[in-house]
Design a protein around this motif. Sequence first.
Motif, PDB file in Angstrom:
ATOM      1  N   UNK A 155       0.688  -1.595  -0.182  1.00 63.64           N
ATOM      2  CA  UNK A 155       0.469   0.232  -0.189  1.00 63.64           C
ATOM      3  C   UNK A 155       0.892   1.292   0.005  1.00 63.64           C
ATOM      4  N   UNK A 156       0.311   2.379  -0.411  1.00 65.31           N
ATOM      5  CA  UNK A 156       1.151   4.066  -0.748  1.00 65.31           C
ATOM      6  C   UNK A 156       1.091   3.885   0.713  1.00 65.31           C
ATOM      7  N   UNK A 157       2.676   4.811   1.049  1.00 64.48           N
ATOM      8  CA  UNK A 157       2.942   5.573   1.921  1.00 64.48           C
ATOM      9  C   UNK A 157       2.448   6.290   2.395  1.00 64.48           C
ATOM     10  N   UNK A 158       1.550   6.794   1.598  1.00 63.50           N
ATOM     11  CA  UNK A 158       1.109   8.439   2.087  1.00 63.50           C
ATOM     12  C   UNK A 158       0.497   8.912   0.849  1.00 63.50           C
ATOM     13  N   UNK A 159      -0.518   9.222   0.095  1.00 65.60           N
ATOM     14  CA  UNK A 159      -1.526   9.718  -0.162  1.00 65.60           C
ATOM     15  C   UNK A 159      -2.303   8.650  -0.744  1.00 65.60           C
ATOM     16  N   UNK A 160      -3.226   8.625  -1.923  1.00 66.86           N
ATOM     17  CA  UNK A 160      -3.686   7.738  -2.886  1.00 66.86           C
ATOM     18  C   UNK A 160      -2.924   6.749  -3.743  1.00 66.86           C
ATOM     19  N   UNK A 161      -3.181   5.877  -4.132  1.00 67.45           N
ATOM     20  CA  UNK A 161      -2.424   4.515  -4.631  1.00 67.45           C
ATOM     21  C   UNK A 161      -3.004   3.390  -4.911  1.00 67.45           C
ATOM     22  N   UNK A 162      -2.411   2.687  -5.522  1.00 67.55           N
ATOM     23  CA  UNK A 162      -3.019   1.151  -5.750  1.00 67.55           C
ATOM     24  C   UNK A 162      -2.736   0.197  -4.400  1.00 67.55           C
ATOM     25  N   UNK A 163      -3.902  -0.464  -3.525  1.00 66.27           N
ATOM     26  CA  UNK A 163      -3.072  -0.630  -2.149  1.00 66.27           C
ATOM     27  C   UNK A 163      -4.206  -2.235  -3.300  1.00 66.27           C
ATOM     28  N   UNK A 164      -3.428  -3.286  -1.972  1.00 62.17           N
ATOM     29  CA  UNK A 164      -3.530  -4.404  -2.889  1.00 62.17           C
ATOM     30  C   UNK A 164      -3.249  -5.907  -1.861  1.00 62.17           C
ATOM     31  N   UNK A 165      -4.211  -6.127  -1.099  1.00 61.14           N
ATOM     32  CA  UNK A 165      -3.917  -8.132  -0.216  1.00 61.14           C
ATOM     33  C   UNK A 165      -3.423  -8.850  -0.891  1.00 61.14           C
ATOM     34  N   UNK A 166      -2.524  -9.649  -0.698  1.00 67.92           N
ATOM     35  CA  UNK A 166      -1.847 -10.884  -1.222  1.00 67.92           C
ATOM     36  C   UNK A 166      -2.222 -11.962  -0.482  1.00 67.92           C
ATOM     37  N   UNK A 167      -2.729 -13.165  -1.277  1.00 70.60           N
ATOM     38  CA  UNK A 167      -2.143 -14.816  -1.169  1.00 70.60           C
ATOM     39  C   UNK A 167      -0.865 -15.257  -1.071  1.00 70.60           C
ATOM     40  N   UNK A 168      -0.851 -16.197  -0.491  1.00 72.57           N
ATOM     41  CA  UNK A 168       0.637 -16.479  -0.301  1.00 72.57           C
ATOM     42  C   UNK A 168       0.587 -17.883  -1.612  1.00 72.57           C
ATOM     43  N   UNK A 169       1.114 -17.965  -2.350  1.00 75.07           N
ATOM     44  CA  UNK A 169       1.177 -18.975  -2.946  1.00 75.07           C
ATOM     45  C   UNK A 169       2.247 -20.531  -2.767  1.00 75.07           C
ATOM     46  N   UNK A 170       1.718 -21.833  -2.682  1.00 82.23           N
ATOM     47  CA  UNK A 170       2.207 -22.734  -2.446  1.00 82.23           C
ATOM     48  C   UNK A 170       3.495 -23.477  -3.007  1.00 82.23           C
ATOM     49  N   UNK A 171       3.566 -22.357  -4.191  1.00 85.29           N
ATOM     50  CA  UNK A 171       4.907 -22.804  -5.023  1.00 85.29           C
ATOM     51  C   UNK A 171       5.573 -21.178  -4.382  1.00 85.29           C
ATOM     52  N   UNK A 172       5.522 -20.628  -3.862  1.00 86.87           N
ATOM     53  CA  UNK A 172       6.400 -19.171  -3.819  1.00 86.87           C
ATOM     54  C   UNK A 172       5.553 -17.752  -4.243  1.00 86.87           C
ATOM     55  N   UNK A 173       5.505 -16.559  -3.869  1.00 87.45           N
ATOM     56  CA  UNK A 173       5.273 -15.493  -4.261  1.00 87.45           C
ATOM     57  C   UNK A 173       3.757 -15.488  -3.856  1.00 87.45           C
TER      58      UNK A 173
END
Length: 229
Positions: A155-173
């Motif tokens: 997420x952005x540290x300040x101001x507007x921007x693209x914020x997203x939540x991510x789920x861990x993948x079994x193969x990494x990433x």
Amino acid sequence: TAADLGRFAAFLMAGDERVLAPATVAEMRVPAAPAAEDDPDGGYGLGLQLLRRDGRTLIGHTGSLPGFVACLWIGVEDGLAGIALANATSGPSPSAVAADLVRIVAEAEPRFPEPWRPLPAAAVDRDLLELTGPWYWGTYAYGLRIVADGGVVLEPLRGPGRRARFRALPEGGWVGLNGYYAGETLRVVRRPDGRVSHLNLGSFVFTREPYEPGDAVPGGVDPEGWRGL
């Protein structure tokens, strides 16, 4: 019945390991197709209708047969569900009624946020912990943090921007669950010696410093480094 739909709403908010894991239910809520031109505030996830109304995203479904109409809308972030059932074929839209119920309760009785609790030390992967903190896309500052289920939030540290939540993948990433990066893969790119070089998110490159020399910044880096005007 309304009680049945209430139980179904609770399931669609939190999942149930006996049926579907919470992460799988969360994926069902991600838009699976773009909104139609004649319905820019609507759309579909996986088996779920999506509605953008009153500044919030609602999930659920409508239903009808001659002589019967129904709607279930759920505001996941508010922890609320609106249910409308009617013995009718036409008249006031049950979709609007259910959405209004969510809005009215959310405004009159806002949800108390869950108290912050630190993650148990044993639950934190040390390699993952090293990835937290600030990252830069060009000169835009973002922060990466760990969430309780082993996923991460960018997420952005300040101001507007693209914020997203991510789920861990079994193969990494990780895979994006919402927002602009829904469905995109976030991965760590390492140098030959094993040290972290940068993060790659669907071709977006995030480095530890703005235009960090020596890293894979698209377009290259000026030999004198990044300089503000």
